[in-house]
Design a protein around this motif. Structure first.
Motif, mmCIF file in Angstrom:
data_model
loop_
_atom_site.group_PDB
_atom_site.id
_atom_site.type_symbol
_atom_site.label_atom_id
_atom_site.label_comp_id
_atom_site.label_asym_id
_atom_site.label_seq_id
_atom_site.Cartn_x
_atom_site.Cartn_y
_atom_site.Cartn_z
ATOM 1 N N ALA A 375 -0.082 2.851 -9.051
ATOM 2 C CA ALA A 375 -0.150 1.376 -9.094
ATOM 3 C C ALA A 375 0.478 0.672 -10.074
ATOM 4 N N ASP A 376 1.242 1.442 -10.883
ATOM 5 C CA ASP A 376 2.332 0.875 -11.954
ATOM 6 C C ASP A 376 3.295 1.972 -12.202
ATOM 7 N N PRO A 377 4.156 1.881 -11.034
ATOM 8 C CA PRO A 377 5.279 2.851 -11.130
ATOM 9 C C PRO A 377 6.364 2.755 -12.305
ATOM 10 N N GLY A 378 6.093 1.772 -12.977
ATOM 11 C CA GLY A 378 7.002 1.431 -14.278
ATOM 12 C C GLY A 378 8.382 0.706 -14.077
ATOM 13 N N GLY A 379 8.829 0.522 -12.871
ATOM 14 C CA GLY A 379 9.959 -0.074 -12.734
ATOM 15 C C GLY A 379 10.595 -0.011 -11.372
ATOM 16 N N PRO A 380 11.623 -0.856 -10.963
ATOM 17 C CA PRO A 380 12.223 -0.806 -9.624
ATOM 18 C C PRO A 380 13.001 0.409 -9.253
ATOM 19 N N ALA A 381 13.212 1.445 -10.174
ATOM 20 C CA ALA A 381 13.754 2.634 -10.063
ATOM 21 C C ALA A 381 12.951 3.657 -9.361
ATOM 22 N N ASN A 382 11.596 3.444 -9.778
ATOM 23 C CA ASN A 382 10.455 4.451 -9.284
ATOM 24 C C ASN A 382 10.045 4.003 -8.111
ATOM 25 N N LEU A 383 10.354 2.891 -7.370
ATOM 26 C CA LEU A 383 9.460 2.318 -6.342
ATOM 27 C C LEU A 383 9.084 3.435 -5.075
ATOM 28 N N PHE A 384 10.129 4.257 -4.826
ATOM 29 C CA PHE A 384 10.318 5.202 -3.611
ATOM 30 C C PHE A 384 10.113 6.607 -3.940
ATOM 31 N N HIS A 385 9.468 6.844 -5.445
ATOM 32 C CA HIS A 385 9.491 8.360 -5.753
ATOM 33 C C HIS A 385 8.203 8.744 -5.418
ATOM 34 N N ASP A 386 8.016 10.293 -5.650
ATOM 35 C CA ASP A 386 7.077 10.832 -5.018
ATOM 36 C C ASP A 386 5.640 10.297 -5.414
ATOM 37 N N PRO A 387 5.202 10.128 -6.703
ATOM 38 C CA PRO A 387 3.960 9.627 -7.077
ATOM 39 C C PRO A 387 3.343 8.536 -6.151
ATOM 40 N N VAL A 388 4.416 7.598 -5.726
ATOM 41 C CA VAL A 388 3.791 6.367 -5.117
ATOM 42 C C VAL A 388 3.375 6.709 -3.689
ATOM 43 N N TYR A 389 4.178 7.885 -3.140
ATOM 44 C CA TYR A 389 3.788 8.489 -1.836
ATOM 45 C C TYR A 389 2.723 9.343 -1.830
#
Ligand code: ARG
Ligand code: ZN
Length: 457
Positions: A375-389
């Motif tokens: 819920a706080d991926p840290g910035g736009p570069a991480n939007l679609f990284h594994d933790p979000v999914y």
């Protein structure tokens, strides 16, 4: 003039001035206030409908567009912005039929009406533009926007591609209805969101009209073009419209038929499918590397696997109908769609939800993966990284284990119905989960959504 008289009259009978009348007209802000993409969207007005007339020829690679936008001023406006990259040239802008002054800089098209717009005023802007569209490269390195393929365009716009091909208020909080009139060479097909209204070929060109009657965020819009086989059929209770790249025809034989079973299952869990039609675009675009849940018509860079199909169809409820309010809350899209993939695999007998969870949870505690709270991926570069999914999906499973199946699915159904066609954030999801389950869930969501580190079970 009329306004001055009204003001004088109001003063004379000493009524308090309403804020709408008293307010000095100000420029609308150039962004919607999203820290991940500060220039995205604009302040001061609310777009209600886009009528886009586009002509595109892949040969010369030229796009000519007329965007008719109906909007309402939410403050007294001296000027306002639309988002459009300046590599496309704006030829004219009218506001309520009268020429307006405009300038382009960066991704802002700044429009100054002849006279200020009072708060609450409905207005209509017409922007004529053309040029050679170019995709953008996102902070994560992905192509986004008007992406050329060998036979046309793979048009995917999450998170910021919409500004590469039409002017608008391109933040997800300003949803609108759409109508598309797209003219392409007769050898090509233009496919967009919603319902196919007409297809007319005259001489060497074909015009496709599409209507999207449910409100849509602009990152979910698509106008994709290629040598597609277009089908428009009824399967189960659904109008299924598919476009398949002719190169993929063999592997895509039952593409349309595959939608109904997935949608039926998800409807039984999440509530009714929210749009008037469904389907998808299977393009041959291996260079793109991702699929996107374009509203009512996801776009795939190849024929989707069962799992990918389930992911993009689940987004129709979670992401498309219920949309986050800020990019930071993207786990509400990707965590939910990933969890739905687990549910579909379980339903099909391929793998239980529990074993999907176990496999994701098996990552070692010192794995980088656990350092990003979804819920706080840290910035736009991480939007679609594994933790979000994956950690997003694990969060939902942890919630389900805590509140039980009955409450859990009631939470998902209530989420989909209460925020249908709207926007909602993580705080609202937590509040809903607590309300439905009657449990205090701070500790659970804190550990799974907000704190770095591997949550214990
Ligand atoms: N929402 C898409 C999906 O999960 C992914 C979009 C990726 N976009 C990007 N610019 N990396 O299906
Ligand atoms: Zn997704």
């Amino acid at each position: 003039m009329k306004r001055l008289l009204a003001l004088a009259a109001a003063a004379f009978i000493s009524l308090p001035l309403t804020p709408a009348i008293a307010q000095e007209a100000q420029p609308g802000t150039p962004g919607a206030g999203d820290p991940y993409f500060p220039d995205q969207g604009n302040g001061g007005y609310d777009a209600g409908h886009y009528d886009l007339t586009l002509g595109y020829d892949p040969g010369p690679d030229r796009l000519a567009g007329v965007a008719r936008i109906s909007a309402r001023a939410t403050q007294a406006l001296s000027r306002f912005d639309l988002d459009l990259v300046s590599t496309l040239s704006v030829r004219s802008v009218t506001l309520d039929g009268r020429p307006a002054t405009f300038s382009q800089s960066g991704s802002e098209l700044v429009i100054t009406p002849r006279s200020t717009l009072p708060a609450g005023r409905d207005f209509s802007v017409i922007v004529q533009y053309d040029g050679k569209p170019e995709h953008v490269v996102d902070p994560d390195g992905s192509m986004d926007g008007w992406i050329r393929t060998n036979d046309g365009v793979f048009n995917a716009n999450e998170p910021q591609g919409a500004m590469t091909w039409y002017p608008g208020n391109h933040h997800m909080t300003d949803k609108a209805t759409y109508r598309f009139t797209v003219t392409v060479p007769r050898s090509r097909v233009a496919v967009a969101n919603g319902d196919l209204v007409s297809k007319v070929t005259k001489d060497e060109r074909t015009t496709y009209v599409w209507n999207s009657r449910e409100p849509m965020a602009s990152y979910l819009v698509t106008v994709s073009i290629g040598k597609f086989q277009l089908t428009d059929t009824r399967v189960g209770g659904y109008r299924v419209i598919t476009a398949v790249d002719s190169k993929l025809a063999d592997s895509a034989k039952n593409f349309a038929e595959r939608h109904a079973p997935v949608l039926d299952y998800f409807s039984s869990l999440f509530g009714p499918y929210p749009f008037s039609s469904t389907g998808g675009i299977a393009d041959d675009a291996p260079e793109v590397g991702y699929a996107l849940e374009s509203q009512s018509r996801p776009i795939y860079p190849h024929v989707p696997s069962e799992s990918l199909l389930a992911h993009e169809l689940a987004h129709q409820w979670f992401g498309d109908s219920v949309t986050p309010t800020l990019w930071r809350d993207i786990w509400l899209n990707e965590g939910f769609a990933t969890y739905a993939q687990w549910l579909w695999a379980d339903k099909q007998g391929t793998r239980t939800v529990q074993s999907s969870f176990d496999a994701a949870y098996a990552r070692a505690a010192d794995d980088e993966f656990w350092q990003t709270p979804p819920a706080d991926p840290g910035g736009p570069a991480n939007l679609f990284h594994d933790p979000v999914y994956d950690r997003g999906a694990m969060t939902l499973h942890a919630l389900r284990r805590t509140v039980g199946d009955e409450s859990f699915f009631k939470i998902l159904r209530t989420w989909a119905s209460e925020h249908k066609y709207g926007n909602a954030d993580t705080a609202a999801f937590i509040a809903l989960s607590e309300r439905v389950s009657g449990k205090q869930l701070d500790a659970l969501f804190d550990a799974w959504l907000f704190k770095p580190g591997k949550p214990s079970l």
